[in-house]
Design a protein around this motif. Structure first.
Motif, PDB file in Angstrom:
ATOM      1  N   ASP A 148       0.858  -1.180   0.000  1.00  0.00           N
ATOM      2  CA  ASP A 148       0.000   0.000   0.000  1.00  0.00           C
ATOM      3  C   ASP A 148       0.899   1.238   0.000  1.00  0.00           C
ATOM      4  N   ALA A 149       0.679   2.084  -0.960  1.00  0.00           N
ATOM      5  CA  ALA A 149       1.579   3.223  -1.106  1.00  0.00           C
ATOM      6  C   ALA A 149       1.372   4.279  -0.034  1.00  0.00           C
ATOM      7  N   GLU A 150       0.227   4.266   0.605  1.00  0.00           N
ATOM      8  CA  GLU A 150      -0.033   5.325   1.571  1.00  0.00           C
ATOM      9  C   GLU A 150       0.566   4.963   2.918  1.00  0.00           C
ATOM     10  N   SER A 182      -0.344  15.457   1.670  1.00  0.00           N
ATOM     11  CA  SER A 182      -1.419  14.524   1.366  1.00  0.00           C
ATOM     12  C   SER A 182      -0.868  13.185   0.893  1.00  0.00           C
ATOM     13  N   GLY A 183       0.345  13.203   0.345  1.00  0.00           N
ATOM     14  CA  GLY A 183       0.922  11.982  -0.196  1.00  0.00           C
ATOM     15  C   GLY A 183       1.166  10.906   0.832  1.00  0.00           C
ATOM     16  N   VAL A 223       6.239   8.591  -2.145  1.00  0.00           N
ATOM     17  CA  VAL A 223       5.918   8.455  -3.567  1.00  0.00           C
ATOM     18  C   VAL A 223       6.937   9.252  -4.383  1.00  0.00           C
ATOM     19  N   GLN A 234       7.847  11.703  -6.863  1.00  0.00           N
ATOM     20  CA  GLN A 234       7.021  12.817  -7.354  1.00  0.00           C
ATOM     21  C   GLN A 234       7.496  13.339  -8.708  1.00  0.00           C
ATOM     22  N   ASP A 251       8.349  12.509  -1.734  1.00  0.00           N
ATOM     23  CA  ASP A 251       7.555  13.415  -0.896  1.00  0.00           C
ATOM     24  C   ASP A 251       7.759  13.158   0.598  1.00  0.00           C
ATOM     25  N   GLU A 295       6.811  -0.681  -8.246  1.00  0.00           N
ATOM     26  CA  GLU A 295       5.781  -0.188  -9.157  1.00  0.00           C
ATOM     27  C   GLU A 295       4.564  -1.092  -9.002  1.00  0.00           C
ATOM     28  N   ARG A 350      10.940  18.617  -1.056  1.00  0.00           N
ATOM     29  CA  ARG A 350      11.034  17.161  -1.158  1.00  0.00           C
ATOM     30  C   ARG A 350      12.487  16.704  -1.077  1.00  0.00           C
ATOM     31  N   ASP A 353       9.702   6.093 -12.396  1.00  0.00           N
ATOM     32  CA  ASP A 353       8.725   6.989 -13.002  1.00  0.00           C
ATOM     33  C   ASP A 353       7.911   7.614 -11.877  1.00  0.00           C
ATOM     34  N   GLN A 354       7.221   8.691 -12.224  1.00  0.00           N
ATOM     35  CA  GLN A 354       6.329   9.338 -11.273  1.00  0.00           C
ATOM     36  C   GLN A 354       5.300   8.321 -10.775  1.00  0.00           C
ATOM     37  N   GLY A 355       5.027   8.355  -9.473  1.00  0.00           N
ATOM     38  CA  GLY A 355       3.998   7.475  -8.947  1.00  0.00           C
ATOM     39  C   GLY A 355       4.504   6.133  -8.453  1.00  0.00           C
ATOM     40  N   TYR A 356       5.791   5.920  -8.508  1.00  0.00           N
ATOM     41  CA  TYR A 356       6.343   4.688  -7.939  1.00  0.00           C
ATOM     42  C   TYR A 356       6.377   4.841  -6.411  1.00  0.00           C
ATOM     43  N   THR A 357       6.297   3.712  -5.722  1.00  0.00           N
ATOM     44  CA  THR A 357       6.316   3.741  -4.255  1.00  0.00           C
ATOM     45  C   THR A 357       7.735   3.480  -3.751  1.00  0.00           C
TER      46      THR A 357
END
Lengths: 159, 566
Positions: free
Chosen positions: B24-26, B131-132, B263, B265, B274, B291, B323, B334-338
């Motif tokens: 879970d990325a969060e 928020s990330g 994440v 960014q 972030d 990913e 950051r 890439d953007q959005g990888y954990t």
């Protein structure tokens, strides 16, 4: 020998050129859109998924999909589309041009701009990226635009 | 050589094992409640144990909840009745019993504490800034929803160390306390049938995350029994329990739930994450990158794509948009990888190599015990070196990236045949080795998956001839001679923890100035070079003046980063 080489090179060049010139997709590839909520009676918030070979492409597809849902398919959930079946069949050319000319972009707000939630960025087995974006569609403005363009009639829809 | 292959195989296996799990990325804001319990004959230490836990230096990444001592006692009373023993500590029945007792005594208090308004306000404030990585949305606390409470409840962790044994060893110089440590996570299925913001106790489940055996070993020494030590006034049991309490937090480092995650960014012009100093990110902190993927059956999983280190920590206390910058070592992102934090406490380094030395075959001749016969059949001009070292990345303290301080030990086996027959038939001779002990400073310069490093060493070298006689051992020690060395090399990251390197170096060692003869560990005779003309002549005649323990060397080294100390 040289002639053969030149002809072969031209052939290869043409082959590469033809394969790389791809007409950009006009209508959204994705139809996975979920309506989340109505905002202040003049907009709808959607969770739209888009496909693409990079983040930007997938994001654009998701935004388009949300606009498409607001206008035509409605998406999953309780939101209604602005066009009914008859209007859709009459306005096929308009819809195509609406997306081709990029007019759709005026009615969409990406709430995740600059941030990608990894839980909503999934790479498929074909290598495409499936990206989920929370999008607000300015439904009231879109409706007014469609009335102005005589695609829908003023009195039929409440929103 | 076997150990190198074993390390490589283990690492490759670990690499394989981390494929195909969902991450879970969060990073939900978590709260930890440590409930120290003492059972059996150690019940009398419970107050001291509670005090040690309450004095722990807390980690900024989590929120800590503290329970009233009487509440802890109520659980302790119950656990003392269930006949806890180390043999049954991991049995299903005992764990079920422990969970039941937690529910009956302290669970609701922990939940109330986890969502009390002070805690929520501060947690919300921290969450709101980013928020990330936050647990809740960007809304104000006044609009705190039942879903927010649900997330906070499910981010509640209970650490239950049960102190069950003490050991006094080495004529009471050392005191070791032992505890069984359970990590539980609150798990609530849904928000239905709640009373306001509170779930019904029957809806609350406890998941066992990890079981661990921990200990606190205090050994009295010159420093810690003097008033220079800040803990001088603490009793041995207090000091042992202090160490035990610190080990509770250390045990959390390898639990997935507690690993910090962020994440990616941006990827151009730099890779940014972030996270920053608000989350206690430090220079050189390692992150494993994943990913998220989806298979044809719509199953979502996370796939390992690489590994990087923080090369600049973002000050997101001042500005949430600041950051940290990540240096990619393995993989492209890439953007959005954990990015999931990966603890690396210390590097253990093993090396094998070839070095030039010079040990004339006449060295040692004429000494008592050895007699006239030379030890070696020929001059030794090279040696096989085997070494082991421990290196600590000082970046968080020195603020210099990839600057290591270490200690290493190396033995050298001269590549020459040794005479096995001694003049005295009752004496035996062991294989001769050189020994080198160093303090080292090393700096690595990374370029993608490779780094180039330079290492400065300072230490001692010695050459020993050892053997036995019918009643004991003898040893001829050619003194401890200072040496300084410089190594340069290139290293390749096989995976996030394992590196393979080749290095070349030169070491200068001061000449031998004395010979010490020891029998059964006691000094029998000493021959300093400058003591007499006779000694000087001896050094000259036996080639000791030509003895060179340093020189050019080439080595292969394998380093492995340990995630935690044992």
């Amino acid at each position: 020998m040289n002639k053969k080489l030149i002809i072969f090179s031209i052939f290869i060049y043409l082959l590469i050129s033809c394969s790389s010139v791809k007409e950009p997709r006009v209508l959204p590839k994705s139809n996975e859109v979920e309506c989340l909520e109505s905002i202040q009676g003049n907009s709808y918030k959607y969770l739209a998924w888009g496909f693409g070979y990079n983040n930007a492409e997938a994001e654009e597809d998701a935004l388009k999909a949300a606009v498409y849902a607001a206008m035509i398919s409605g998406g999953a959930g309780n939101c209604t589309s602005l066009l009914d079946t008859e209007e859709i069949s009459k306005s096929k050319d308009f819809i195509y041009e609406f997306f081709k000319k990029g007019v759709w972009y005026e009615f969409v707000i990406n709430t995740n701009k600059g941030y990608i939630n990894p839980n909503y960025r999934l790479k498929t087995e074909s290598g495409e990226i499936k990206l989920g974006v929370e999008v607000i569609i300015k439904t009231k403005e879109l409706r007014e635009y469609l009335i102005q363009q005589k695609i829908i009639q003023k009195t039929i829809y409440g929103l | 050589m076997k150990i190198f292959f074993l390390l490589i195989l283990t690492s490759l296996f670990m690499l394989k094992a981390e494929d195909k799990k969902f991450i879970d990325a969060e990073f939900y804001r978590k709260s930890i409640t440590i409930v120290p319990i003492a059972v059996g004959g150690l019940s009398g230490y419970e107050d001291t144990f509670i005090k040690s836990v309450n004095n722990l230096e807390i980690n900024k990444r989590y929120d800590y909840n503290y329970l009233d001592k009487n509440k802890i006692k109520s659980l302790s009373t119950k656990l003392n009745k269930i006949n806890f023993s180390i043999d049954s500590a991991e049995t299903k029945n005992l764990i079920t019993e422990i969970k039941k007792n937690i529910k009956e005594t302290i669970l609701m208090d922990i939940l109330i504490s986890a969502t009390n308004i002070d805690s929520l306000n501060s947690r919300f404030e921290r969450s709101q800034k980013n928020s990330g990585v936050s647990a809740s949305s960007k809304e104000k606390i006044s609009t705190f929803t039942i879903e927010d409470a649900y997330k906070f409840y499910n981010g509640t962790y209970i650490s239950l160390p049960i102190l069950h044994k003490e050991e006094r060893v080495d004529t009471d110089k050392s005191l070791k306390t032992l505890a069984s440590l359970y990590w539980f996570r609150v798990n609530i299925d849904s928000v239905s049938n709640w009373e306001g913001f509170m779930p019904n106790i029957n809806q609350v489940n406890l998941d066992l995350l990890e079981y661990d055996n921990i200990s606190g070993l205090f050994t009295a020494n010159k420093y810690n029994t003097s008033d220079k030590d800040p803990d001088f006034k603490l009793s041995p049991i207090e000091r042992s329990l202090k160490i035990l309490s610190e080990n509770i937090l250390i045990s959390s480092y390898t639990i997935d739930d507690f690993k910090l995650r962020g994440v990616i960014q941006d990827v151009t012009p730099q890779i940014t994450l972030d996270l920053g100093n608000r989350e206690d990110v430090k220079l050189d902190d390692a992150f494993v990158i994943y990913e998220n993927k989806i298979d044809n059956g719509s199953k979502v999983y996370s796939e390992y794509v690489g590994f990087g280190r923080v090369k600049e920590v973002g000050d997101n206390n001042k500005n949430a948009e600041n950051r940290s910058i990540l240096f990619p070592i393995i993989g492209s992102y890439d953007q959005g990888y954990t990015a999931v934090s990966h603890s690396q406490i210390i590097d253990i380094v093993a090396n094998i190599g070839y070095g030039f030395i010079n040990i004339p075959k006449t060295v040692g001749s004429g000494l008592p015990i050895i007699g006239d016969g030379p030890i070696f059949k020929d001059d030794a001009s090279s040696a096989l070196n085997l070494g082991l070292g421990f290196y600590y990345n000082t970046a968080p303290l020195s603020n210099i990236s990839q600057l290591f301080a270490g200690v290493n030990v190396s033995i050298g086996i001269p590549l020459v045949d040794q005479n096995t027959d001694m003049d005295n038939e009752f004496l035996t001779l062991n294989p001769t080795t050189t020994l080198e002990v160093n303090l080292a400073v090393m700096k690595k310069f990374w370029v993608s998956r490779m780094n180039f490093f330079t290492e400065l060493e300072f230490g001692i070298n010695t050459l020993k001839f050892t053997g036995g006689y019918p009643d004991g051992d003898w040893e001829i020690n050619l003194g401890y001679n200072y040496g300084i060395g410089l190594n340069i090399g290139g290293e390749y990251a096989i995976n996030k923890d394992l590196n393979l390197a080749f290095q070349a170096g030169y070491r200068f060692v001061l000449p031998v100035t004395e010979i010490v003869l020891m029998v059964d560990g006691k000094e029998e005779a000493k021959y300093p070079k400058d003591f007499s003309q006779e000694n000087k002549d001896y050094f000259e005649n036996t080639g000791l003046n030509d003895l060179i323990l340093g020189g050019l060397r080439f080595e292969m080294r394998v380093s492995y980063s340990l995630q935690k100390l044992f």
